[in-house]
Design a protein around this motif. Structure first.
Motif, PDB file in Angstrom:
ATOM      1  N   ARG A   5       0.861  -1.176   0.000  1.00  0.00           N
ATOM      2  CA  ARG A   5       0.000   0.000   0.000  1.00  0.00           C
ATOM      3  C   ARG A   5       0.899   1.228   0.000  1.00  0.00           C
ATOM      4  NH1 ARG A   5      -2.318   0.489   4.588  1.00  0.00           N
ATOM      5  NH2 ARG A   5      -4.291   1.469   3.983  1.00  0.00           N
ATOM      6  N   ILE A   6       0.665   2.148  -0.906  1.00  0.00           N
ATOM      7  CA  ILE A   6       1.535   3.305  -1.057  1.00  0.00           C
ATOM      8  C   ILE A   6       0.741   4.595  -0.912  1.00  0.00           C
ATOM      9  CG2 ILE A   6       3.281   2.137  -2.467  1.00  0.00           C
ATOM     10  CD1 ILE A   6       1.897   3.204  -4.953  1.00  0.00           C
ATOM     11  N   ARG A  64       5.561   7.205   0.115  1.00  0.00           N
ATOM     12  CA  ARG A  64       5.630   6.430   1.353  1.00  0.00           C
ATOM     13  C   ARG A  64       5.036   5.049   1.122  1.00  0.00           C
ATOM     14  NH1 ARG A  64       1.420   5.533   4.858  1.00  0.00           N
ATOM     15  NH2 ARG A  64       1.952   4.865   6.987  1.00  0.00           N
ATOM     16  N   ILE A  65       5.643   4.038   1.764  1.00  0.00           N
ATOM     17  CA  ILE A  65       5.070   2.701   1.804  1.00  0.00           C
ATOM     18  C   ILE A  65       4.348   2.540   3.132  1.00  0.00           C
ATOM     19  CG2 ILE A  65       5.545   0.222   1.782  1.00  0.00           C
ATOM     20  CD1 ILE A  65       8.003   0.774   0.129  1.00  0.00           C
ATOM     21  N   GLY A  66       3.078   2.255   3.076  1.00  0.00           N
ATOM     22  CA  GLY A  66       2.305   2.052   4.290  1.00  0.00           C
ATOM     23  C   GLY A  66       2.339   0.595   4.722  1.00  0.00           C
ATOM     24  N   PRO A 110       6.591   0.493   7.242  1.00  0.00           N
ATOM     25  CA  PRO A 110       7.893  -0.076   7.582  1.00  0.00           C
ATOM     26  C   PRO A 110       9.009   0.937   7.756  1.00  0.00           C
ATOM     27  CG  PRO A 110       7.440  -0.384   5.254  1.00  0.00           C
ATOM     28  CD  PRO A 110       6.179   0.144   5.868  1.00  0.00           C
ATOM     29  N   HIS A 111       8.805   2.143   7.227  1.00  0.00           N
ATOM     30  CA  HIS A 111       9.842   3.161   7.336  1.00  0.00           C
ATOM     31  C   HIS A 111       9.353   4.404   8.089  1.00  0.00           C
ATOM     32  CE1 HIS A 111      11.797   0.532   4.536  1.00  0.00           C
ATOM     33  NE2 HIS A 111      10.959   0.816   3.576  1.00  0.00           N
ATOM     34  N   ASP A 112       8.188   4.290   8.722  1.00  0.00           N
ATOM     35  CA  ASP A 112       7.667   5.414   9.501  1.00  0.00           C
ATOM     36  C   ASP A 112       8.488   5.612  10.771  1.00  0.00           C
ATOM     37  OD1 ASP A 112       5.690   5.697   7.622  1.00  0.00           O
ATOM     38  OD2 ASP A 112       4.094   4.804   8.838  1.00  0.00           O
ATOM     39  N   GLU A 113       8.426   6.814  11.310  1.00  0.00           N
ATOM     40  CA  GLU A 113       9.073   7.060  12.603  1.00  0.00           C
ATOM     41  C   GLU A 113       8.415   6.235  13.687  1.00  0.00           C
ATOM     42  OE1 GLU A 113       8.647  11.274  13.121  1.00  0.00           O
ATOM     43  OE2 GLU A 113      10.615  11.705  12.241  1.00  0.00           O
ATOM     44  N   VAL A 114       9.213   5.782  14.651  1.00  0.00           N
ATOM     45  CA  VAL A 114       8.702   5.107  15.838  1.00  0.00           C
ATOM     46  C   VAL A 114       8.847   6.066  17.014  1.00  0.00           C
ATOM     47  CG1 VAL A 114       9.104   3.231  17.486  1.00  0.00           C
ATOM     48  CG2 VAL A 114       9.124   2.767  15.028  1.00  0.00           C
ATOM     49  N   LEU A 184       5.033  -2.596   9.992  1.00  0.00           N
ATOM     50  CA  LEU A 184       4.718  -3.832   9.273  1.00  0.00           C
ATOM     51  C   LEU A 184       5.008  -3.617   7.794  1.00  0.00           C
ATOM     52  CD1 LEU A 184       3.370  -6.678   9.776  1.00  0.00           C
ATOM     53  CD2 LEU A 184       1.231  -5.615   9.020  1.00  0.00           C
ATOM     54  N   GLY A 185       5.621  -4.606   7.172  1.00  0.00           N
ATOM     55  CA  GLY A 185       5.894  -4.517   5.741  1.00  0.00           C
ATOM     56  C   GLY A 185       7.378  -4.632   5.446  1.00  0.00           C
TER      57      GLY A 185
END
Length: 283
Positions: A5-6, A64-66, A110-114, A184-185
């Motif tokens: 999902r993008i 962004r990859i969701g 998978p690349h979002d801030e934590v 996730l991803g």
């Protein structure tokens, strides 16, 4: 197939990544990759549309990859499912799977801030194999029935706050359900492309230093056993996610190893399923 999902958070659109790296728009097949998609035979429909050349290519550069699954109904987690991880934390090998739940709202890209929670001093990392359910599963007859209900697999980061988890409550929920605590991803790899989920190498680095170096061969309770086992106690629905445990190498079990701090980066990957990278920031 690799389903993803993008787009911006809350505005993701479904897509498919081909073996040669192209990204195709899955909108002609479905509005999203969610429980309804799996329940209606969406994976087969996507495969047919791909074969028929009905999916237009999209330019995904910079997008962004969701998370590959939208709004999981539930995230079920298995604790202490690797012998080396149980040993490093001083826990006995469990006789039955250790099951806990994680707020589905923790699932991010998978690349979002934590986000490190306010008041946290023990935010920890955990690379895990995620199983995505594709068909309703209720009282499965045994592990041999599990493959028929599995849509696919993905990389999962079961971020944990150990003080919240182990010192603030008799349950683990407080340390597992903080916002952004489940990247996730990058995609969901369909089950037909993962012939043996018990033969996948997995790794995790913090600031370039390898911390986890494991394999799903070392699970105490294999994937198919877990799916069948869980179906005896809860109904697994299409789109549900199961985090199957983590190997040794978490900060909790490593003497003199710092927990995560703002500015740290975590990189993790599972063989054949892709990789993730997150930067930690203060909530």
């Amino acid at each position: 197939m690799k389903l993803l999902r993008i787009g911006a958070s809350g505005e993701e659109r479904p897509a498919l990544r081909t073996d040669d790296g192209r990204v195709l728009d899955l909108s002609p097949v479905t509005a999203d990759i969610d429980g309804a998609f799996f329940a209606s035979g969406g994976v087969d429909a996507a495969r047919a549309a791909l074969a028929a050349g009905l999916l237009p290519e999209v330019s995904a550069g910079g997008l962004r990859i969701g998370p590959p699954v939208a709004r999981p109904g539930k995230v079920v987690c298995i604790g202490l499912n690797y012998r080396d991880h149980a040993a490093e934390t001083g826990a006995p090998i469990p006789e039955r799977p250790v099951v806990f739940m994680k707020d589905p709202g923790t699932v991010v890209g998978p690349h979002d801030e934590v986000l490190i929670p306010r008041g946290s001093v023990k935010t920890d990392w955990e690379v895990e194999l995620a199983v995505v359910i594709g068909r309703r599963a209720r009282y499965l007859s045994g592990p041999e029935a599990a493959p028929a209900v599995i849509a696919g697999y993905a990389v999962s980061h079961d971020v944990s706050e150990r003080e919240f988890q182990l010192e603030y409550s008799g349950q683990w929920d407080l340390g597992k359900s903080c916002e952004t605590f489940n990247p996730l991803g990058p995609w969901l790899v369909t089950a037909d492309e993962v012939p043996d989920p018990q033969a996948l190498d997995m790794r995790l680095h913090v600031n370039g230093v390898r911390r986890q170096n494991g394999t799903t061969r070392d699970m105490i309770f294999p994937v198919h056993h877990l799916v069948a086992y869980l179906s005896q106690y809860m109904v697994l629905q299409p789109g549900d996610v199961i985090n199957t445990g983590t190997p040794a190498g978490v900060a909790l079990g490593l003497p003199n190893t710092p927990f995560l701090r703002p500015g740290d980066t975590v990189e993790l990957a599972i063989e054949g399923l892709g990789s993730q990278r997150q930067t930690l920031v203060q909530a």
